[in-house]
Design an enzyme around this catalytic site. Structure first.
Site, PDB file in Angstrom:
ATOM      1  N   PHE A 233      12.146  -2.923 -10.145  1.00 45.50           N
ATOM      2  CA  PHE A 233      12.132  -3.296 -11.722  1.00 45.50           C
ATOM      3  C   PHE A 233      11.916  -4.506 -11.554  1.00 45.50           C
ATOM      4  O   PHE A 233      13.046  -4.711 -12.712  1.00 45.50           O
ATOM      5  CB  PHE A 233      12.923  -1.800 -12.023  1.00 45.50           C
ATOM      6  CG  PHE A 233      11.932  -0.636 -10.414  1.00 45.50           C
ATOM      7  CD1 PHE A 233      11.045  -0.123 -11.847  1.00 45.50           C
ATOM      8  CD2 PHE A 233      12.938   0.063 -10.235  1.00 45.50           C
ATOM      9  CE1 PHE A 233      10.555   1.552 -11.117  1.00 45.50           C
ATOM     10  CE2 PHE A 233      12.742   1.024  -9.911  1.00 45.50           C
ATOM     11  CZ  PHE A 233      11.045   1.665  -9.466  1.00 45.50           C
ATOM     12  N   ARG A 582      -9.709  -1.354 -13.590  1.00 43.21           N
ATOM     13  CA  ARG A 582     -10.038  -0.692 -12.655  1.00 43.21           C
ATOM     14  C   ARG A 582      -9.514  -0.037 -11.652  1.00 43.21           C
ATOM     15  O   ARG A 582      -8.507  -0.955 -11.703  1.00 43.21           O
ATOM     16  CB  ARG A 582     -11.903  -1.794 -11.020  1.00 43.21           C
ATOM     17  CG  ARG A 582     -11.728  -0.979 -10.557  1.00 43.21           C
ATOM     18  CD  ARG A 582     -12.904  -1.477  -9.696  1.00 43.21           C
ATOM     19  NE  ARG A 582     -12.465  -2.249  -8.643  1.00 43.21           N
ATOM     20  CZ  ARG A 582     -12.450  -2.630  -7.086  1.00 43.21           C
ATOM     21  NH1 ARG A 582     -13.869  -2.309  -7.258  1.00 43.21           N
ATOM     22  NH2 ARG A 582     -12.876  -3.424  -6.579  1.00 43.21           N
ATOM     23  N   ASN A 585      -6.420   3.227  -7.304  1.00 41.27           N
ATOM     24  CA  ASN A 585      -6.363   4.924  -6.349  1.00 41.27           C
ATOM     25  C   ASN A 585      -5.120   5.328  -7.544  1.00 41.27           C
ATOM     26  O   ASN A 585      -4.683   4.993  -8.458  1.00 41.27           O
ATOM     27  CB  ASN A 585      -4.820   4.538  -5.380  1.00 41.27           C
ATOM     28  CG  ASN A 585      -4.577   5.682  -4.601  1.00 41.27           C
ATOM     29  OD1 ASN A 585      -4.462   6.175  -5.324  1.00 41.27           O
ATOM     30  ND2 ASN A 585      -4.393   5.614  -3.545  1.00 41.27           N
ATOM     31  N   GLY A 656      -3.149  -5.149 -14.004  1.00 36.70           N
ATOM     32  CA  GLY A 656      -1.596  -5.154 -14.233  1.00 36.70           C
ATOM     33  C   GLY A 656      -1.392  -3.735 -14.807  1.00 36.70           C
ATOM     34  O   GLY A 656      -1.647  -3.722 -15.515  1.00 36.70           O
ATOM     35  N   GLY A 658       2.023  -1.982 -13.654  1.00 33.85           N
ATOM     36  CA  GLY A 658       2.873  -1.864 -13.163  1.00 33.85           C
ATOM     37  C   GLY A 658       3.966  -1.531 -14.335  1.00 33.85           C
ATOM     38  O   GLY A 658       4.531  -0.921 -14.594  1.00 33.85           O
ATOM     39  N   GLU A 659       3.691  -1.991 -15.170  1.00 35.25           N
ATOM     40  CA  GLU A 659       4.943  -2.071 -16.658  1.00 35.25           C
ATOM     41  C   GLU A 659       3.961  -1.701 -18.266  1.00 35.25           C
ATOM     42  O   GLU A 659       4.809  -1.315 -18.960  1.00 35.25           O
ATOM     43  CB  GLU A 659       4.730  -3.475 -17.202  1.00 35.25           C
ATOM     44  CG  GLU A 659       5.920  -4.070 -15.369  1.00 35.25           C
ATOM     45  CD  GLU A 659       6.197  -5.360 -15.847  1.00 35.25           C
ATOM     46  OE1 GLU A 659       7.255  -6.181 -15.931  1.00 35.25           O
ATOM     47  OE2 GLU A 659       4.754  -6.771 -15.829  1.00 35.25           O
TER      48      GLU A 659
END
Ligand SMILES: Cc1cc2nc3c(=O)[nH]c(=O)nc-3n(C[C@H](O)[C@H](O)[C@H](O)COP(=O)(O)OP(=O)(O)OC[C@H]3O[C@@H](n4cnc5c(N)ncnc54)[C@H](O)[C@@H]3O)c2cc1C
Ligand code: SF4
Lengths: 693, 325
Positions: A233, A582, A585, A656, A658-659
């Protein structure tokens, strides 16, 4: 293949290994002759070491060496120009923050090292530490991550003076510490002048270069292996002191050394999100259209190093507003150096900005969602660039529909669930996304299997799975035939796995390599020669990357109940819709969004590092007192991924993700609490004591 | 953790005899507190006496009390039908304690003797009169959010952490102990000591005295009782404030009441003042608020814990409302 692999909710390839305990992390690494190190942290936050009595520690069973500033190998702790942190490597007697490493005990076993570490007697000369955020001397940093720290478009001050509606408030967020399940840890082994490190890191190559500078050797003399990382993180994005201390200890005792950071030491020298104070001023027309935004940020930094929490980047790149001003300044305190924590700047900045927007909505009595739509920006407001893609309208609409935002009664304290107060709140999520250069090696074997190798790391996000999905789809071969290798500086270089950039960076070069290999095999008539085909492929951002603004967006909706007697807040429902380009997964992406929301709820209600204001000692350096949510605190967050192809952003077409999930989440909760109670809490976390009105 | 010797006696007398040979020894039951304190160097007994082989885990109704063995696990007591039916305040206090894993290990005796969560007590880099007598109180003037507002002294303001003990204070349970000088019974109101100028002395247990059981009186109106715990998290968190109450109602009138507070006091805090105000009064919010004011009349905040005074009042009012409903 009929069904596209990319996007499918494929199980993680390393999942079975992880849930059965087979997966190996740094602490699991065993090497012949390994000995164990325990770091001794300081008990004061400012001053110097006057004397160290190590006689008892040295006499304890199993102890091999006690390394202090008297006998530590002389190394360079200075901060190189291209690096981001000063290190604390026992080169002198100075102490400038609580739990700074002051000694390392090396013993045959971890237990013996830990025990002997208690027997070290240190005498200090303590100075008064600077702990006062409001009064400490502050300065304006030169820049924030390559961009100006102070910036203006139009004339926000003048616009504010004449704006028909004005909101001006100060918001505070506390110091927050990262607590990944796996703490930091390093295993160091010297072979002559060559060093091998196993390290829990987000960037093997960054560690390789930095540690080489510490010892004055070439980066080529260092190999860094990163086993599975049990969460990071941002805290493992740079090399901290213990990595070098492990290597110094290994040098001193002539044996490989394992050094694992303990949970309380996670509150020591390995970074944290800095405390912030943010002044937000909004000027608007009566219909809600913004005429100006000003966002002035204070964030704490350490005595001799610099980190800026870039809160205002969030407001700068958000709404269509002509006049905008931002500034960042840093009070210096006797604390360890702050660092990136999931959504650095955006997570904290969005709390302030999106709370202020909510205040504006109530002020002029329009729906908070409608207010966001009236200020929707079709181009990135500051740069004027078109977005590579932007699906924020759809995010608002879909999340609002799922959440049934329409049932909201505007008046605060007007909805109930039984005797509890019910509140609905929303906020915008946004995070800039970019990519950097990355390399991979692709190899086709004659048995039809393909190996894609890259020195990136796996920190729980699913990289071995998604890159195999990307490559197998392009190669039109079954997913099972592609294997992704990672976590070693002997593999082609990857960038720092942070800033939501890995999928865009590594993903793009995987696309390029797989496309090359597909064409190559076609050229060879569909056959692979007996000794296989190998190629190293590099890719870097091109001109295209400069012509578009690349940003992930989202809409966050929170439903809370508040006990009117006790002030206890529980989040009972959460819906987030995200524009993440896009999706590679669906399953691992969902986990990223959910993880972000969970942490946003945690920011809103629980997390706060509590310092003793007299000594700068952290008084809740453990997971009993530093609260993170339990399952009972988290509703099942409902996530909607608004997928749209984004051909402009990068060859992998991904943003991205993740955040972006954490951004806006705390504000949505705070806004829901206001709606439930009529109490506007402007300093996190929102604990019962703040709602006793 | 310090090296220590380990003994596993098979009878209470063997246990306290072992203790007599090493005055700095500690008993270990579930180990969820003592081992933790040893790891953080707050406790360093040279001898650990494991009492888990003693036959002290039964739960039985005897006459007008439920007799709970000291080694009964929190989970077993919380799930016991008699406890649930007759004394819900005890069952709820236990269910709201710690986590399921801890409740499976932790024992009734150990729970009553758990040490404070005061962050200074648990940090050997700071002064603490309770941990190191006469070293000073780190908490006074420091981080106060979890410190007590009732029963404090200039030497210690640490909150007692047990939920169960608050319910037992409301019931005025009896603690059965044994030791070198024989068996004795201690009423809960005599069991815990205010910190005064000796905060390291927390109970009236003598050295090596072993808790063998706790008896929970079957209060006639115990079925109308509850425990309300207020905390930051929904689960797995110590109380910011809590209240254990039982009401004997006749129509809308309160005949008798039991009131104890947790999370706000240096010992489990029974409030006889609140009980007196409730007795023979109407079961109304107004009465409850007056009782809460009385319960906190002597409370003293020191800044960072000021909020506990209104919070405890509200918690008590709400608990009384729940019990009266
Ligand atoms: C993370 C965490 C959260 C927690 N949350 C809560 C909570 O919300 N509410 C709550 O009430 N508690 C909470 N606890 C505390 C927990 O309930 C206690 O640790 C537990 O009840 C202690 O029981 P034990 O059997 O494990 O005691 P031990 O750790 O074995 O012993 C504790 C002390 O009691 C002594 N002792 C034990 N048995 C006897 C006996 N029969 N006679 C004499 N002395 C004895 C020991 O010598 C030791 O000093 C929490 C603990 C943890 C670790
Ligand atoms: S309040 Fe009590 S336990 Fe806490 S530091 Fe002071 S003396 Fe120690």
């Amino acid at each position: 293949m009929s069904q596209p692999l990319v996007g499918a909710p494929h199980d993680r390839v390393e999942g079975p290994e992880k849930v059965t305990g087979e997966a190996r992390y740094t602490a699991d690494v065993v090497i012949e002759g390994l000995v164990h190190a325990a770091v001794v942290p300081s008990g004061i936050a400012n001053g110097r070491i006057v004397a160290v009595d190590d006689s008892e520690a040295r006499a304890a069973p199993g102890v091999i060496e006690v390394m202090t500033h008297h006998n530590a190998p002389r190394v360079s702790a200075a901060k190189p120009a291209d690096s981001d942190s000063l290190l604390f490597l026992l080169q002198n007697d100075r102490i400038e923050f609580d739990r700074q490493p002051i000694a390392v005990v090396i013993a045959q076993s971890l237990e013996e090292a830990t025990y002997a570490a208690q027997l070290l007697h240190v005498r200090y000369e303590a100075d008064h530490p600077e702990t006062n955020f409001d009064a400490a001397p502050r300065y304006v940093p030169k820049e924030i991550f390559g961009e100006p720290a102070t910036h203006q478009r139009g004339d926000p001050e003048k616009a504010f003076a004449t704006a028909p509606v004005r909101i001006e408030q100060t918001y505070r967020t506390p110091t927050e510490h990262h607590n990944p399940m796996e703490t930091h840890g390093t295993v160091a082994q010297w072979n002559g002048e060559h060093l091998t490190l196993h390290d829990s890191s987000q960037w093997a190559f960054g560690v390789q270069r930095r540690i080489a500078k510490v010892f004055g050797i070439d980066a080529e003399q260092v190999r860094v292996i990163v086993p599975y990382v049990g969460g990071a993180f941002g805290s493992k994005g740079q090399m901290w002191s213990h990595v070098a201390l492990a290597a110094m200890a290994a040098k001193l005792v002539g044996r490989p050394v394992k050094l694992i950071v303990t949970r309380p030491q996670m509150f020591g020298w390995v970074g944290h999100r800095p405390q912030t104070e943010q002044r937000v001023a909004l000027g608007a027309q009566r219909d809600g259209r913004l005429v100006c935004v000003t966002h002035d940020v204070l964030s704490e930094t350490s005595v001799s190093d610099e980190f800026v929490e870039p809160c205002a980047v969030f407001s700068r790149d958000l709404y269509a507003v002509e006049n905008y001003g931002m500034s960042h300044a840093l009070p210096r305190l006797n604390i360890s150096k702050p660092t990136y924590q999931r959504g650095p700047g955006e997570s904290t900045g969005s709390f302030a900005m999106e709370s202020a927007m909510d205040e504006l909505a109530y002020e002029i009595d329009i729906d908070p969602l409608e207010l966001r739509l009236r200020n929707y920006s079709e181009r990135q407001p500051d740069s004027g660039k078109p977005y590579s893609s932007k699906q924020l309208r759809q995010c608002y609409a879909r999340a609002a529909e799922r959440f049934d935002w329409g049932r909201r009664v505007p008046q605060p304290r007007s909805m109930n669930e039984g005797r509890l107060l019910l509140g609905l709140g929303m906020a915008t999520a946004s995070r800039n996304t970019h990519r950097t250069a990355a390399k991979v090696r692709i190899r086709a074997n004659s048995d039809g299997t393909v190996v894609v190798a890259c020195g990136t790391i796996e920190q729980g996000c699913g990289s071995p799975t998604v890159y195999a999905q990307l490559a197998s789809e392009i190669l039109e071969i079954p997913f099972e035939r592609v294997r992704f290798e990672f976590g070693d500086t002997n593999l082609p270089e990857a960038p720092l796995a942070a800033g939501s950039q890995t999928s865009g960076s590594v993903g793009s070069v995987v696309v390029k390599a797989a496309t090359w290999l597909r064409d190559k095999i076609a050229d060879l008539g569909g056959t692979i020669p007996p000794n296989g085909i190998v190629l190293d492929v590099a890719d870097e951002p091109g001109e295209n990357d400069e012509s578009y603004a690349t940003q992930a967006f989202g809409a966050q909706f929170a439903q809370v109940v508040v006990d009117p007697d006790t002030g206890e807040v529980r989040v009972v429902r959460f819906v987030g819709a995200f524009d993440g380009g896009r999706i590679l997964n669906a399953k691992t992406a969902n986990s990223q969004f959910v993880g972000g929301i969970v942490w946003g709820i945690s920011m809103a209600l629980f997390e706060k590092t509590r310092y003793d204001a007299r000594t700068a000692r952290i008084m809740n350096a453990n997971l009993s007192d530093y609260l993170v949510p339990t399952n009972a605190d988290i509703p099942n967050p409902e996530v909607i991924a608004i997928e749209a192809d984004d051909p402009h952003i990068n060859p992998a077409h991904v943003k991205g993700i993740g955040e972006v999930g954490i951004t806006g989440a705390a504000a949505a909760v705070a806004n829901a609490v206001y709606h439930a109670t009529g109490v506007r809490v402007r300093d996190l976390p929102i604990t019962p004591d703040k709602l006793l009105v | 953790m310090n090296p220590f010797r380990y003994a596993r006696p098979s009878s209470p007398s063997a246990a306290f005899t072992d203790f007599a040979g090493e005055r700095r020894a500690r008993y270990v039951a579930g180990g969820t507190n003592i081992l933790d304190l040893m790891k953080i160097e707050v406790e360093s007994p040279p001898l650990l006496i494991d009492i888990n082989a003693l036959a002290l885990a039964s739960i039985e109704v005897t006459g007008d009390a439920i007799h709970v063995g000291a080694l009964a696990r929190l989970t077993d007591v919380a799930e016991n039908e008699q406890v649930r039916t007759h004394l819900p305040l005890v069952a709820i206090a236990l269910e709201e304690s710690a986590s399921p894993q801890l409740r499976n290990m932790a024992t009734i005796g150990g729970n009553l003797l758990q040490r404070t969560r005061c962050p200074y007590f648990r940090d050997t880099a700071t002064p603490c009169n309770k941990r190191a007598p006469k070293s000073g109180c780190g908490a006074l003037g420091g981080e106060l959010r979890r410190e007590a507002v009732l029963g404090t002294s200039e030497h210690c303001i640490a909150t007692h952490a047990s939920d169960l003990a608050v319910a037992l204070a409301a019931l005025d349970a009896t603690v059965h102990v044994t030791g070198l000088s024989g068996n004795r019974e201690i009423a809960l109101h005599d069991f815990y000591r205010l910190p005064g100028d000796t905060p390291h002395v927390e109970t009236s247990l003598g050295p090596g005295e072993l808790i063998v059981a706790v008896s929970l009186p079957l209060l006639s109106y115990g079925a109308r009782s509850t425990y309300l715990k207020v905390r930051d998290r929904a689960q797995y968190d110590f109380a910011l404030a809590s209240a254990a109450v039982a009401l004997d109602l006749s129509g809308k009138t309160i005949r008798q009441a039991r009131v104890a507070l947790g999370g706000v006091a240096t010992i489990p805090w029974r409030s006889l003042q609140a009980e007196a105000l409730l007795r023979n009064a109407a079961a109304s919010r107004d009465t409850f608020e007056r009782a809460a004011d009385a319960a906190l009349a002597e409370a003293r905040g020191r800044g960072g814990n000021d909020y506990k005074i209104p919070l405890a009042k509200r918690t008590l009012v709400r608990a009384l409302e729940i019990a009266a409903a």
